[in-house]
Scaffold this motif. Structure first.
Motif, PDB file in Angstrom:
ATOM      1  N   THR A  35      -5.376  -3.018  15.898  1.00  0.00           N
ATOM      2  CA  THR A  35      -6.075  -4.048  14.948  1.00  0.00           C
ATOM      3  C   THR A  35      -4.878  -4.601  13.924  1.00  0.00           C
ATOM      4  O   THR A  35      -4.131  -3.705  13.645  1.00  0.00           O
ATOM      5  CB  THR A  35      -7.241  -3.631  14.157  1.00  0.00           C
ATOM      6  OG1 THR A  35      -6.851  -2.742  13.133  1.00  0.00           O
ATOM      7  CG2 THR A  35      -8.051  -2.846  15.356  1.00  0.00           C
ATOM      8  N   LYS A  76       0.755  -1.233   0.013  1.00  0.00           N
ATOM      9  CA  LYS A  76      -0.195  -0.026   0.002  1.00  0.00           C
ATOM     10  C   LYS A  76       0.661   1.267   0.019  1.00  0.00           C
ATOM     11  O   LYS A  76       1.979   1.269   0.156  1.00  0.00           O
ATOM     12  CB  LYS A  76      -0.886  -0.052   1.049  1.00  0.00           C
ATOM     13  CG  LYS A  76      -1.794  -1.113   1.280  1.00  0.00           C
ATOM     14  CD  LYS A  76      -3.017  -0.872   2.167  1.00  0.00           C
ATOM     15  CE  LYS A  76      -4.045  -2.082   2.394  1.00  0.00           C
ATOM     16  NZ  LYS A  76      -4.746  -1.891   3.530  1.00  0.00           N
ATOM     17  N   SER A 117      -9.200   6.604  10.462  1.00  0.00           N
ATOM     18  CA  SER A 117      -9.251   5.250  10.758  1.00  0.00           C
ATOM     19  C   SER A 117      -8.369   5.153  12.442  1.00  0.00           C
ATOM     20  O   SER A 117      -8.638   3.908  12.791  1.00  0.00           O
ATOM     21  CB  SER A 117      -8.201   4.393   9.823  1.00  0.00           C
ATOM     22  OG  SER A 117      -7.020   5.041   9.666  1.00  0.00           O
ATOM     23  N   GLU A 122      -5.189  -4.216  10.974  1.00  0.00           N
ATOM     24  CA  GLU A 122      -5.244  -3.346   9.675  1.00  0.00           C
ATOM     25  C   GLU A 122      -4.096  -2.092  10.203  1.00  0.00           C
ATOM     26  O   GLU A 122      -3.967  -1.372   9.182  1.00  0.00           O
ATOM     27  CB  GLU A 122      -6.477  -2.850   9.644  1.00  0.00           C
ATOM     28  CG  GLU A 122      -7.527  -3.820   8.879  1.00  0.00           C
ATOM     29  CD  GLU A 122      -7.786  -5.106   9.799  1.00  0.00           C
ATOM     30  OE1 GLU A 122      -7.842  -6.061   9.259  1.00  0.00           O
ATOM     31  OE2 GLU A 122      -8.101  -4.845  11.089  1.00  0.00           O
ATOM     32  N   ASP A 123      -3.626  -2.121  11.532  1.00  0.00           N
ATOM     33  CA  ASP A 123      -2.900  -1.261  11.693  1.00  0.00           C
ATOM     34  C   ASP A 123      -1.379  -1.504  11.699  1.00  0.00           C
ATOM     35  O   ASP A 123      -0.302  -0.771  11.593  1.00  0.00           O
ATOM     36  CB  ASP A 123      -3.007  -0.662  13.264  1.00  0.00           C
ATOM     37  CG  ASP A 123      -4.416  -0.071  13.763  1.00  0.00           C
ATOM     38  OD1 ASP A 123      -4.846  -0.625  14.680  1.00  0.00           O
ATOM     39  OD2 ASP A 123      -4.461   0.633  12.952  1.00  0.00           O
TER      40      ASP A 123
END
Length: 131
Positions: free
Chosen positions: A87, A43, A63, A89-90
């Motif tokens: 999470t 990303k 976020s 996602e972090d």
């Protein structure tokens, strides 16, 4: 010249907390803006949080709002990022950034979140959140 050195990354389980630090050296005065960005595998690097020189203005990506807190200690030329309720996602490499030696033209979120406004960057510290 400003050198930025991050510390505090590591491995944590989901729901846990980590605290990152970034010390600025090479100057006698504190950078105008300090911020945190992150880049997850595959990303682009994205904005996380930023803080004005006085600390009176803070900005957060949606976020992380409500979970992360940015602060700074100008006596130590250090910015902190307290990360709670992490999470998976972090998971990312977290970069410290600073705007120094240049004037600040705006106090808007878009200005502080724009990577192009920062002229000094740290090497990054890995944060991994396991599920």
């Amino acid at each position: 010249q400003v050198q930025l050195g991050e510390s505090g990354g590591g491995l944590v389980q989901a729901g846990g907390s980590l605290s990152l630090s970034c010390a600025a050296s090479g100057r006698t005065s504190s950078p105008y803006i300090m911020g945190w960005f992150r880049q997850a595998p595959g990303k682009e690097r994205e904005f996380v949080a930023a803080i004005s020189r006085s600390g009176s203005r803070t900005y957060y990506a949606d976020s992380v709002k409500g979970r992360f807190t940015i602060s700074r200690d100008n006596a130590k030329n250090t910015v902190y990022l307290q990360m709670n309720a992490l999470t998976p996602e972090d998971t990312a490499v977290y970069y410290c950034a600073a705007r120094a030696d240049l004037p600040v033209y705006s106090n808007t979120y878009s200005y502080y979140a724009n990577q192009a406004q920062y002229n000094y960057w740290g090497q990054g510290t890995q944060v991994t959140v396991s599920s």
